[in-house]
Structures are given as structure tokens and as C-alpha cells.
Design an enzyme around this catalytic site. Structure first.
Site, PDB file in Angstrom:
ATOM      1  N   HIS A 319       0.861  -1.176   0.000  1.00  0.00           N
ATOM      2  CA  HIS A 319       0.000   0.000   0.000  1.00  0.00           C
ATOM      3  C   HIS A 319       0.895   1.222   0.000  1.00  0.00           C
ATOM      4  O   HIS A 319       1.808   1.320   0.818  1.00  0.00           O
ATOM      5  CB  HIS A 319      -0.918  -0.010   1.229  1.00  0.00           C
ATOM      6  CG  HIS A 319      -2.036   0.984   1.141  1.00  0.00           C
ATOM      7  ND1 HIS A 319      -1.838   2.329   1.249  1.00  0.00           N
ATOM      8  CD2 HIS A 319      -3.360   0.820   0.936  1.00  0.00           C
ATOM      9  CE1 HIS A 319      -3.001   2.954   1.116  1.00  0.00           C
ATOM     10  NE2 HIS A 319      -3.946   2.061   0.930  1.00  0.00           N
ATOM     11  N   ARG A 339      -6.351  10.313  -0.270  1.00  0.00           N
ATOM     12  CA  ARG A 339      -5.988  10.794  -1.609  1.00  0.00           C
ATOM     13  C   ARG A 339      -7.230  10.988  -2.463  1.00  0.00           C
ATOM     14  O   ARG A 339      -7.312  11.901  -3.274  1.00  0.00           O
ATOM     15  CB  ARG A 339      -5.023   9.802  -2.266  1.00  0.00           C
ATOM     16  CG  ARG A 339      -3.618   9.913  -1.698  1.00  0.00           C
ATOM     17  CD  ARG A 339      -2.693   8.831  -2.243  1.00  0.00           C
ATOM     18  NE  ARG A 339      -2.860   7.563  -1.549  1.00  0.00           N
ATOM     19  CZ  ARG A 339      -3.032   6.399  -2.156  1.00  0.00           C
ATOM     20  NH1 ARG A 339      -3.055   6.314  -3.474  1.00  0.00           N
ATOM     21  NH2 ARG A 339      -3.173   5.292  -1.456  1.00  0.00           N
TER      22      ARG A 339
END
Lengths: 553, 234
Positions: A319, A339
Site C-alpha cells: 500500500h 488521496r
């Protein structure tokens, strides 16, 4: 521990560029041009971290060294010491693992008339599922479609997925969301009842359904409650350490061990659903992990020993954004939703270096590249990372957006005196997900009769790179499918004589390959974090483990 | 040699007491990693290690201060003279019920959890919550049948069990609030029309041809389609 002065200095650069960056968007790398950065910087492409398997159905295939050791490992049991005619549980369907996939499989198998037992290593619901923050993809918006979901999913994986599995995934998705809501899951919603959906990396339409950043917690506590309400039998702290077969080559149960007393119990089951989850606690290539304590690839080991092939085990998902500071929460997942809502990634100078919504493999590689090129920020303990500009979200969407969407994360950082609504977080890639796993088909069946699989332990759905929000969807789609198929299958099966001959054959194969004395015992069950770890080498050579003497990893 | 001294100076060692026995551990460890550093191999009381699963709710106090404090062992940093012990998660009252046959009312909650009326407001539940939730407030919301308020106030509950462990009346706030949230999600939250429509479309096979076509496309054509797809932001 707030940021030390020299890190604050870099944060001031982040703040100085923020206004300019409000409109700055770096282009995404076209899918055909991803390989150079991946090959140079993604851990999957580091030769020294991988090796070819020497035995078993995937002989010759490459996989991380840590997983290879366990797949080539010695059994914890001596088949000669186990009396298979004295079983402790006799059920239709045994579900191994009690995360999202296991719970879904158990609920649906029971609904379809099967007598179900769940066996799990820790508590019911102690699984990676409970820690998922971002959400679950499902194309239910009018401007979205399962076909677009399909396209995003295969493109994110560089077209390495099994198309039929992806088709099942995207077509079942809206129904999975509604199914969970029927149990009372509190999805985030707009005032008109439509779902609040966030766009994660690689999605062309926002389609990620969430429950603040406690999505996994919310879903898992509801499913756990439903399993209890329906009085489905479960064994906690009782992981499976070997599968049992019948003499017609069908999987027919499992050997469980009591983690505290070492006592064994035997389960005869007409079908077994493998739902043991992931691999993070193997820390491939030394990466910290977002995974829960029991994520040690047990299901892969058990399936491998009954001759079930694995797919795509040469890829792990790192990740891109896991906490790199403070040290106490190293590896903590910082959800992609940050994000998705506008958090940009910045180097030591406060400048962007990649589009924050690149697929995970590409973005992880870009972050590693930036740090190798000396543009990362080094912490006082020597970790390195880049900034994730969470305060930009409040500037974009209004004050309070971060607090409303990320209560878990705000609380986690506040415990260490960092206010993520005002200051960026330092992040670096961490081991997050096993892209591949047990080979299976869209109905949940594996190539070995009687063995079904669901969730992170299976492979093919996500190819060589999974998109955010698809892993949890995988749980509900294939958990339910495996439960349904297993319940159908048991209606026609009559087991014959139980056997552990496959374990004898496995040990013989290991011995002939010269591996029996140099490989550890597996499945691993728990990581060795205590300061005096258990000594594998001393144990398996001198005393083959016997029932009642089973030791934990 | 000089360098070794420097490293030793950098790491401050703390005295902690695990079930009465003294250990020295370095500063910066959590209760959980300190236990492991001292040689404890955790089986119970350890789960996600990231403050989501509630497996590691724990109590502690200090050598010269017996007041009990509450925390998640995976998040709380060790401090000088901390007294630690592990409390494994233990079972609590959990009646079976069928959500399909329920109504989102206060009477319904009292039917499942009649003991709710015995709460006398001591507030031990609130004080013991490692998530800093207002447990007593949502318990009184539950008593009044305000299910929505319970759902909102209790949403961040990890079900670690510390509130139930401290309740002198044997109430289980984390299960009561779970029932309220389930009733809210099932019956009170506004419904999405889109999802029903989309499920009907999928069942009618509306997207089958398009997906099957993509399954058969050449890699080159599929790649072109992927790169050229329109991106909608919100």
C-alpha cells in the site's frame, strides 16, 4: 511526539506550495508505460526477494522467500498419531477463518440448509476486514456501470486478472452493498438516501462506499453479531493446522489446535471453505504491514498440501501510504480515501512527484523512487517517507471535512500529538495485501473437490495488482458464492474413509527433495514478536511434533 | 566505543511492572510491543494492532498512583513506573434476535435489553472508554428510544468491552449500541433508489454484452479503451 524541528521545516515548504497546488494535477502514467518504474522500484521485481518453489503444485513458480519457506514447510502433525475415527465435530460445512469472507460464507451456507462450523485462529472477526478504512466498490450510480467497474479493475491490474472472476465481482457488487445494509450496516449517505461515494485510485467514477474511515469495523461488527444471532457454531483460538481428506481425494475436514492448551480436535466436514485471509505478518522483504496479527498465509499452506494450485503468488500489494512516523504506529494504514478526497503526495521540498490516484503498485514504486533519490524525509529513527497533505482536503472541501471523514485516523494521530487536519502525515509503502492465492472459479470452488475459497486467500480476481475498494467487495461476492456452492455441494456428498495420507505423501516429497530438515514447520499461525522466539531448527529435527505436543510457531 | 555510548544515551530506558515484576524497556514502545519485548508471546489481547478491532483494551496504573486508567495496548506508549496487566477479552450478554422481525423503537430495545433501565448513571462506562466516547449519554439516548442519536454517538465504538467490565449493573453498552446502529441502518437511514435500480438492470442482463465483449478484446484494444476512458471526479 510532535514533529521535530527539522521536519517542521519541510512542512513549512508543504504549506508554502499548498495554494499553488490547489489546481495542480500531475498526469497519470498511461498503462503501457508503467513497467519501467515498476521494474526498477517495486518490491515484486527485486530478484533477491523471490525464489522458485521446489515442491508441490506450483513447483518452478516464483514467490517471496518468506512464503516459499512456509509453502515448502513441514506439517505440524504426525498422521500416525491421529485417530481419525474419533471426530469432535461432524458438520456439513467447515469455514476456516472468521473475517468478512468467512462470516459471509457461513451465513449463506446456513441459509441454504447446511450445518456450519466456523474455526478461527483468534476471535470471531479478528481479521484484516476489521481494519479496512476506505470502503467497498460497487457501480450503482446512474453515471456508472458494472462495465466501467470491469474496465477499471482489469486496467489497474495491467490485464492480468481472470476475466470471469472480475465479471462476477462487478455484477454482484451492488447487491453486496444492499445485502450488508439489510443487516443494518450504516453506509455513509447523502440526504436523499443515495450513497456517499469516493473515487479511489484507478476508478473512472467515484464508487467506493464507506462508513467514515471505520468501514471494516462497522461491517465486521454487524456480521459478527448476525453470526451470533443465528447461533452458528464457532471455535475461537482454534486454527486449522492441516486438512483431512477422504480416500476418494475429497477434502473432508480439518485438524484444529487449541492455541492455549495445544489440544487437537478433529472436524469431519463434507466441504471446507478456506477464508483465512492474507499474509502481511510474514513481512516480505522486511516491510512493515497494515495487516492484523494472524495474517500468516495459513490457508495457502493447507490448500497447497492437498494439491491445490495457487495463482499470482509472485505479487504482493504494497500500500503506497502507510504511517512512517511516529515509530509506534509504523506501517499503520493511511487509507486511499485521503488521496481520493484530495490529499497530494509531496517530497521534502513540498513538491508533487506523482499523481496521487495512480494504481497502488505504480504509486508505491514512485514513492520508493522519490526516497531513493534523496527527496524523502528521514525520521529521527531512520525511517524515510514522503508527505501526504491531508490539510489540503479541508481547503478544498471546507473545514471539518477531514474530521468528518477520518475520525479513526484523526484520533490515531492525535494520540501522538499530531493534528492531521493541520499537518501532513509522513507515509511510505507497507505490505498490505496478497494479490494472488488459491486458484478458484467464480462459484467459489477450487480444483480440489470439497475445497472452496473466498476472500484474500484466493487469487485471480485482482491479477497482479488490486484496486482499492475491491478487496472488501471480493469478501462479500466470493464469500457468499462459496457459501452457496458449498451448501449445494454437501447435499450430494457422502464421505468415505477419512485419511491423512496426503500429509504422509507431502513429507515424503519434502524428504526426497532434501527439504524436510531445512524448512520450518508450517502453517506459521502467529508471528514471532516475543523477544525469545521459538526455535524452529531445534524442534523439528529432534522431535517430530505429536498430537498434544503441538507448539505454536 | 564512543559511538556505542552515543547510541546508549539516545535510547531512554523506562521501568515498567508487568503483573508485579519489574522490566526495563526503551521509551517509545507501546504497551503491546513492551510486553513482547519482555518476552511475552501474545495470543489473546492482540488483534489488528492498529486501534480497530478492540482486542487489546487494557487497564494500567502507576507504582505510586493506584487510580486505574484505560487504553488500547496497541496505541498507548509505556511510561515510567507503569503497572501493567493483561485482561483478555471476555464474553458478555448477547441475546439472539432477528432483525427482520424488529421495529426501530425504544420498546424494542428494552425488550431485548430490559436491564437497560437499571443504569443509575455512575459514568464508569464513559470514563473507561479508550475511544473517548460519551457512553453514558448514548445509553440514556437508548433508554429514551432515540436510536439515531445512539447510532451517531456510538459509531466509533471498537467493542473492546472495557465499559461492560466496569459497569456495576452488568450492562453491556457496546452490544446495546450495536443493536441501535443495526436498527438505524436497516430501518431509519434513508434508502438508496439507485442501488435497487442497478440490481434490477444487472439481473435483466443489461451489461452482459458489454462485459462479455471486453473479455474477448485483444490486449491492445482493451488497453486503448482503458487509457481513453473518461474520468469523472464527483
Amino acid at each position: 511526539m510532535p514533529y521535530p524541528a527539522y521536519m517542521e521545516e519541510s512542512i513549512r515548504k508543504v504549506e508554502a506550495t499548498r495554494e499553488r497546488r490547489l489546481k495542480e494535477e500531475l498526469p497519470r502514467i498511461p498503462v503501457g508505460e508503467r513497467m519501467p518504474v515498476l521494474k526498477e522500484f517495486h518490491p515484486d521485481f527485486i530478484e533477491a526477494g523471490m525464489r522458485e518453489l521446489l515442491v508441490g503444485p506450483n513447483k518452478g513458480d516464483r514467490t517471496p522467500n518468506e512464503l516459499a519457506d512456509l509453502l515448502e514447510g513441514n506439517s505440524r502433525i504426525d498422521p500416525d498419531k491421529i485417530e481419525l475415527d474419533k471426530v469432535d465435530y461432524d458438520v456439513d460445512v467447515l469455514v476456516i477463518g472468521a473475517g468478512g469472507a468467512g462470516a459471509a460464507a457461513a451465513l449463506i451456507a446456513q441459509e441454504n440448509g447446511a450445518n456450519v462450523l466456523i474455526a478461527t485462529k483468534l476471535r470471531l472477526g479478528d481479521a484484516n476486514t476489521i481494519g479496512y478504512q476506505g470502503g467497498t466498490q460497487a457501480a450503482d450510480r446512474p453515471d456508472d456501470s458494472p462495465a466501467l467497474h470491469y474496465l477499471d479493475t482489469v486496467g489497474g491490474a495491467r490485464f492480468t486478472n481472470d476475466p470471469k472472476l472480475v465479471e462476477a465481482l462487478v455484477k454482484d457488487a451492488p447487491d453486496a452493498i444492499r445485502w450488508l445494509e439489510s443487516f443494518g450496516v450504516n453506509w455513509d449517505k447523502n440526504p436523499d438516501g443515495s450513497y456517499f461515494e469516493v473515487g479511489l485510485a484507478g476508478e473512472c467514477v467515484p464508487r467506493c462506499h464507506c462508513c467514515k474511515d471505520y468501514t471494516g469495523l462497522e461491517v465486521m461488527r454487524v456480521l459478527r453479531d448476525e453470526v451470533k444471532c443465528r447461533n452458528i457454531n464457532y471455535v475461537e483460538f482454534g486454527p486449522a493446522i492441516e486438512l483431512i481428506m477422504d480416500d476418494k481425494g475429497r477434502v473432508a475436514g480439518a485438524v484444529l489446535v487449541n492455541l492455549e492448551t495445544n489440544e487437537l480436535s478433529l472436524v469431519r466436514a463434507k466441504a471446507v471453505v478456506m477464508a483465512t485471509g492474507g499474509i502481511g505478518r510474514l513481512h516480505t522483504q522486511g516491510f512493515p504491514t497494515t495487516n492484523h496479527y494472524g495474517a500468516t498465509a495459513d490457508g495457502l499452506v493447507l490448500a497447497y498440501r492437498v494439491g491445490c494450485p495457487l495463482v499470482d503468488i509472485d505479487t504482493m500489494q504494497y500500500h503506497p501510504t502507510c504511517a512512517a512516523y511516529p515509530l509506534a504506529i509504523l506501517g499503520l494504514l493511511v487509507t486511499e480515501k485521503v488521496r481520493g478526497l484530495g490529499g497530494q503526495l509531496l517530497n521534502i521540498d513540498g513538491e508533487q512527484f506523482a499523481n496521487p490516484l495512480e494504481p497502488r503498485d505504480v504509486l508505491a514504486a514512485c514513492i520508493i523512487r522519490e526516497c531513493r533519490q534523496g527527496k524523502g524525509i528521514t525520521t529521527p529513527t531512520g525511517e524515510v517517507g514522503v508527505w501526504l497533505d491531508s490539510p489540503r482536503i479541508d481547503v478544498l472541501h471546507g473545514e471539518g471535512t477531514v474530521a468528518r471523514n477520518f475520525p479513526a485516523m484523526v484520533r490515531q494521530f492525535a494520540r501522538f500529538d499530531i493534528d492531521m487536519t493541520k499537518k501532513p502525515m509522513l507515509v511510505y509503502p507497507g505490505l498490505h495485501y496478497q494479490n494472488g492465492g488459491i486458484k478458484f472459479s467464480p462459484d467459489g470452488a477450487t480444483p480440489v473437490p470439497g475445497l472452496f475459497a473466498a476472500g484474500e486467500c484466493e487469487g485471480g480476481v485482482h491479477g497482479k495488482n488490486r484496486l482499492g475498494g475491491n478487496s472488501t467487495l471480493d469478501l462479500w461476492v466470493f464469500g457468499r458464492r462459496a457459501g452457496r456452492t458449498a451448501a449445494q455441494y454437501v447435499k450430494e456428498v457422502k464421505l468415505s474413509k477419512l485419511t491423512l495420507d496426503h500429509v504422509r505423501r507431502w513429507q515424503k516429497e519434502l524428504k526426497e527433495a532434501g527439504l524436510a530438515e531445512v524448512r520450518p514447520i508450517s502453517p506459521k499461525l502467529l508471528p514471532d514478536y516475543a523477544r525469545q522466539p521459538y526455535d524452529y531448527l531445534a524442534d523439528y529435527v529432534t522431535e517430530r511434533l505429536q498430537p498434544g505436543q503441538i507448539k505454536v510457531a | 566505543m564512543a559511538q556505542e555510548t552515543k547510541v546508549a544515551e539516545k535510547v531512554r530506558m523506562l521501568d515498567i511492572y508487568i503483573m508485579g515484576k519489574r522490566y526495563q524497556v526503551s521509551e517509545g514502545l507501546t504497551i503491546m510491543t513492551a510486553l513482547e519485548y519482555c518476552g511475552y508471546r501474545l495470543i489473546r489481547g492482540c488483534g489488528c494492532r492498529a486501534a480497530f478491532c478492540g482486542a487489546c483494551g487494557t487497564v494500567y496504573n502507576f507504582k505510586n498512583d493506584p487510580t486505574l486508567r484505560y487504553a488500547l495496548a496497541c496505541q498507548k506508549l509505556v511510561e515510567q513506573d507503569m503497572y501493567l496487566t493483561q485482561i483478555p477479552f471476555f464474553p458478555a450478554a448477547k441475546p439472539s434476535y432477528d432483525l427482520d422481525k424488529m421495529e426501530p423503537t425504544g420498546e424494542q430495545i428494552l425488550k431485548i435489553y430490559p436491564e437497560l433501565v437499571t443504569c443509575f448513571g455512575c459514568n464508569n462506562c464513559t470514563k473507561s472508554c479508550p475511544q473517548d466516547l460519551e457512553v453514558l449519554w448514548f445509553m440514556s439516548d437508548a433508554l429514551r428510544g432515540d436510536i439515531k442519536e445512539v447510532a451517531i454517538k456510538s459509531f466509533d465504538c471498537l467493542m473492546c468491552g472495557l465499559c461492560a467490565a466496569r459497569c456495576p449493573q452488568g450492562l453491556v453498552p457496546y452490544n446495546i449500541s450495536l443493536l441501535c446502529r443495526r436498527l438505524y441502518g436497516r430501518y431509519i437511514a434513508p434508502k438508496s433508489k439507485h442501488v435497487d435500480e442497478r440490481i434490477a438492470e444487472i439481473e435483466a442482463g443489461k451489461f452482459d454484452a458489454e462485459i462479455e465483449e471486453m473479455e474477448k478484446l485483444s490486449l491492445e484494444e482493451l488497453r486503448r479503451r482503458f487509457d481513453e476512458r473518461k474520468i469523472i471526479k464527483d
